[in-house]
Every structure is written in structure tokens, then in C-alpha cells.
Design an enzyme around this catalytic site. Structure first.
Site, mmCIF file in Angstrom:
data_model
loop_
_atom_site.group_PDB
_atom_site.id
_atom_site.type_symbol
_atom_site.label_atom_id
_atom_site.label_comp_id
_atom_site.label_asym_id
_atom_site.label_seq_id
_atom_site.Cartn_x
_atom_site.Cartn_y
_atom_site.Cartn_z
ATOM 1 N N GLU A 29 -5.241 -5.505 10.522
ATOM 2 C CA GLU A 29 -4.229 -4.497 10.795
ATOM 3 C C GLU A 29 -4.517 -3.808 12.124
ATOM 4 O O GLU A 29 -5.361 -2.900 12.183
ATOM 5 C CB GLU A 29 -4.214 -3.444 9.684
ATOM 6 C CG GLU A 29 -3.842 -3.979 8.319
ATOM 7 C CD GLU A 29 -3.524 -2.851 7.358
ATOM 8 O OE1 GLU A 29 -2.389 -2.802 6.869
ATOM 9 O OE2 GLU A 29 -4.409 -2.011 7.113
ATOM 10 N N SER A 79 3.504 -2.466 10.429
ATOM 11 C CA SER A 79 4.959 -2.387 10.576
ATOM 12 C C SER A 79 5.666 -3.700 10.217
ATOM 13 O O SER A 79 6.608 -4.127 10.895
ATOM 14 C CB SER A 79 5.334 -1.937 12.004
ATOM 15 O OG SER A 79 4.821 -0.643 12.261
ATOM 16 N N GLU A 102 -7.021 4.066 8.085
ATOM 17 C CA GLU A 102 -6.961 5.507 7.834
ATOM 18 C C GLU A 102 -8.274 6.012 7.240
ATOM 19 O O GLU A 102 -8.698 7.133 7.509
ATOM 20 C CB GLU A 102 -5.776 5.815 6.916
ATOM 21 C CG GLU A 102 -4.450 5.581 7.610
ATOM 22 C CD GLU A 102 -3.331 5.128 6.679
ATOM 23 O OE1 GLU A 102 -2.272 4.749 7.209
ATOM 24 O OE2 GLU A 102 -3.509 5.145 5.452
ATOM 25 N N HIS A 162 -9.504 0.473 5.081
ATOM 26 C CA HIS A 162 -8.225 0.681 5.765
ATOM 27 C C HIS A 162 -8.441 1.571 6.980
ATOM 28 O O HIS A 162 -9.300 2.446 6.981
ATOM 29 C CB HIS A 162 -7.218 1.307 4.800
ATOM 30 C CG HIS A 162 -5.814 1.288 5.318
ATOM 31 N ND1 HIS A 162 -5.355 2.207 6.238
ATOM 32 C CD2 HIS A 162 -4.768 0.466 5.055
ATOM 33 C CE1 HIS A 162 -4.090 1.946 6.517
ATOM 34 N NE2 HIS A 162 -3.717 0.888 5.807
ATOM 35 N N LYS A 212 0.044 4.260 -0.260
ATOM 36 C CA LYS A 212 -0.628 5.381 0.407
ATOM 37 C C LYS A 212 -0.420 6.674 -0.393
ATOM 38 O O LYS A 212 -0.370 6.636 -1.623
ATOM 39 C CB LYS A 212 -0.162 5.489 1.865
ATOM 40 C CG LYS A 212 -0.397 4.190 2.640
ATOM 41 C CD LYS A 212 -0.172 4.330 4.126
ATOM 42 C CE LYS A 212 -0.426 2.990 4.804
ATOM 43 N NZ LYS A 212 -0.279 3.088 6.281
ATOM 44 N N ASN A 226 0.854 -1.186 0.000
ATOM 45 C CA ASN A 226 0.000 0.000 0.000
ATOM 46 C C ASN A 226 0.891 1.238 0.000
ATOM 47 O O ASN A 226 1.478 1.589 1.018
ATOM 48 C CB ASN A 226 -0.904 -0.030 1.241
ATOM 49 C CG ASN A 226 -1.850 1.154 1.299
ATOM 50 O OD1 ASN A 226 -1.954 1.946 0.357
ATOM 51 N ND2 ASN A 226 -2.544 1.290 2.410
ATOM 52 N N GLY A 272 2.577 1.951 10.989
ATOM 53 C CA GLY A 272 3.464 3.100 10.868
ATOM 54 C C GLY A 272 4.089 3.552 12.168
ATOM 55 O O GLY A 272 4.702 4.616 12.242
#
Length: 247
Positions: A164, A210, A96, A94, A12, A10, A170
Site C-alpha cells: 500500500e 484508492s 496508519e 497498516h 477502519k 478494511n 484515501g
């Protein structure tokens, strides 16, 4: 049965044409011919460019799309548009999208259902916040997210579930192989009890959070971890190590 190993990258909101040339180069040079399913999700503005330059054994995904065919939805893209430029996958739900842009479980589920109806394959993302993990609500959260989408999915062979944990995306923090395996195992049990045993045995559940070249092989050894969804590392040469984690 053996589920095919799956790795998604991904990208992003990162990169440009110049930096993508470096990614194409190291993928062309170093990707093993023995790898199974590899997909990269790129910013929508670069989908066509990446499609024309990506190694042919890597599939292309959009990072998001909307739940209807067309209309007055400024800034959105549709599954038909994604298919029109030759992409075959879309990443939906996702963390986010959920936690930065406020997408609800139901909206994510509707987008998944529409994308599948239009013939796309879907990477469906689920996961808990740190506060939810610390209060022992991991299963409650991921089961709720799964429950919202289950009635919108007719063909599970076109779906990959990406677990996730939001606290590991991250941040440099990674769920241990045992922690990740526990959630994946619980998810597979939930699917068996709430959808079907056949779907539970065959659907791929991948881990994201990560993942790096140094930890991917240990994670990949776990019985119910069928691959990875990788963020920052998918922009670097170590992505090849992650893709080759089971080679």
C-alpha cells in the site's frame, strides 16, 4: 501456478450497527458465488456483532492486535481474543499504525510472528511515503519492512502481503497498474532471493491505495497483483465490483 484472488475490506474506524446492516444486505444480494477469498477487517468493538451477521463465505479480521498473549496492556487485544470470537485474520503493519501510531518495523514483525504462532492468518502491510517514492526509495523501504518480518514467519501460506503506497491511501491517487505491478514484481523477486522461490511463487501480494470499482479490473489484470486491500470503498456497494474484479 494460479494464486487464489484475495480481497480484503478494511472498515477502519467507521460505521456502527445500523450502517453495517446495509453492508450485510448488499453483500448477501450481490456477491458472486465464484469469488475466492474475501475478508473484512472491522473495529474490535464490533467483531462479535459482524461475525454473527456477515455472509458465511466472507472471513473476519481484526484491524490490529498486540504481540503477547495477555497482560497489563490497556486498550489492546490479543490473537487469542480474536480467535475466541471466531475471527481468523488480523491486519498488521497498516500505514496508519506505522505512521500515525508510530509502530516500528520490528514491533510489526513481532506482532505478525505472535499472531501466526497463535493460529491467525495475517494481512501484512508494507508501503512507502510520498517523499520516499519521489526520492526513489520505494524498494529500499518495502524491502526493509519485509526483511524485518521474514524471520518471524514460519508458514507463509498463512500470510498475505499488502503493498500500500501511503501516498495513494484515501487520497484518490492510485498507482497506475504498471507502477503497482513493478513494485509487486520487485517484491516477488526479493522474496525469491531472500526467502525461497517456492514462497515467491505462492505468496499472494495484494495492492491497496484508492482502489475503486472503476480501476479494479485493470489492476487485477497485472501478473503479480493477486487482489486488493480496500479502505473506503469497502463500505460502499462498489466493494462488490472490486471483489468480482476477476469473475
Amino acid at each position: 501456478m494460479t494464486r487464489k484472488f484475495f480481497v480484503g475490506g478494511n472498515w477502519k474506524m467507521n460505521g456502527n450497527k445500523e450502517s453495517y446492516k446495509e453492508i450485510f444486505a448488499f453483500l448477501n444480494e450481490n456477491l458472486s458465488s465464484d469469488v475466492e477469498d474475501v475478508v473484512v477487517g472491522v473495529p474490535s468493538i464490533y467483531l462479535d456483532y459482524v461475525k454473527n451477521n456477515l455472509p458465511k463465505n466472507i472471513a473476519l479480521a481484526a484491524q490490529n492486535c498486540y504481540k503477547v498473549e495477555k497482560g497489563a496492556f490497556t486498550g489492546e487485544i490479543s490473537p487469542d481474543m480474536i480467535k475466541d470470537i471466531g475471527a481468523t485474520w488480523v491486519i498488521l503493519g497498516h500505514s496508519e499504525r506505522r505512521n500515525v501510531f508510530g509502530e516500528s518495523d520490528e514491533l510489526v514483525a513481532e506482532k505478525i510472528g505472535h499472531s501466526l504462532e497463535k493460529g491467525l492468518h495475517v494481512i501484512a502491510c508494507i508501503g512507502e511515503l510520498l517523499s520516499e517514492r519521489e526520492s526513489g526509495k520505494t524498494n529500499e523501504v518495502v524491502f526493509r519492512q519485509m526483511n524485518a518480518m521474514k524471520n518471524h514467519i514460519k508458514d507463509w501460506s498463512k500470510v498475505v502481503i499488502a503493498y500500500e503506497p501511503v501516498w495513494a491511501i484515501g487520497t484518490g491517487k492510485t498507482a497506475t497498474p504498471a507502477q503497482a505491478q513493478e513494485v509487486h514484481q520487485d517484491l516477488r523477486k526479493w522474496i525469491s532471493e531472500n526467502i525461497s522461490k517456492d514462497v515467491a511463487e505462492n505468496v499472494r501480494i495484494i495492492y491497496g491505495g484508492s482502489v475503486t470499482g472503476s480501476n479494479c479490473r485493470e489492476l487485477a489484470k497485472e501478473k503479480d497483483i493477486d487482489g486488493f486491500l480496500v479502505g473506503g470503498a469497502s463500505l460502499k456497494k462498489e466493494f462488490v465490483q472490486i471483489v468480482n474484479a476477476r469473475v
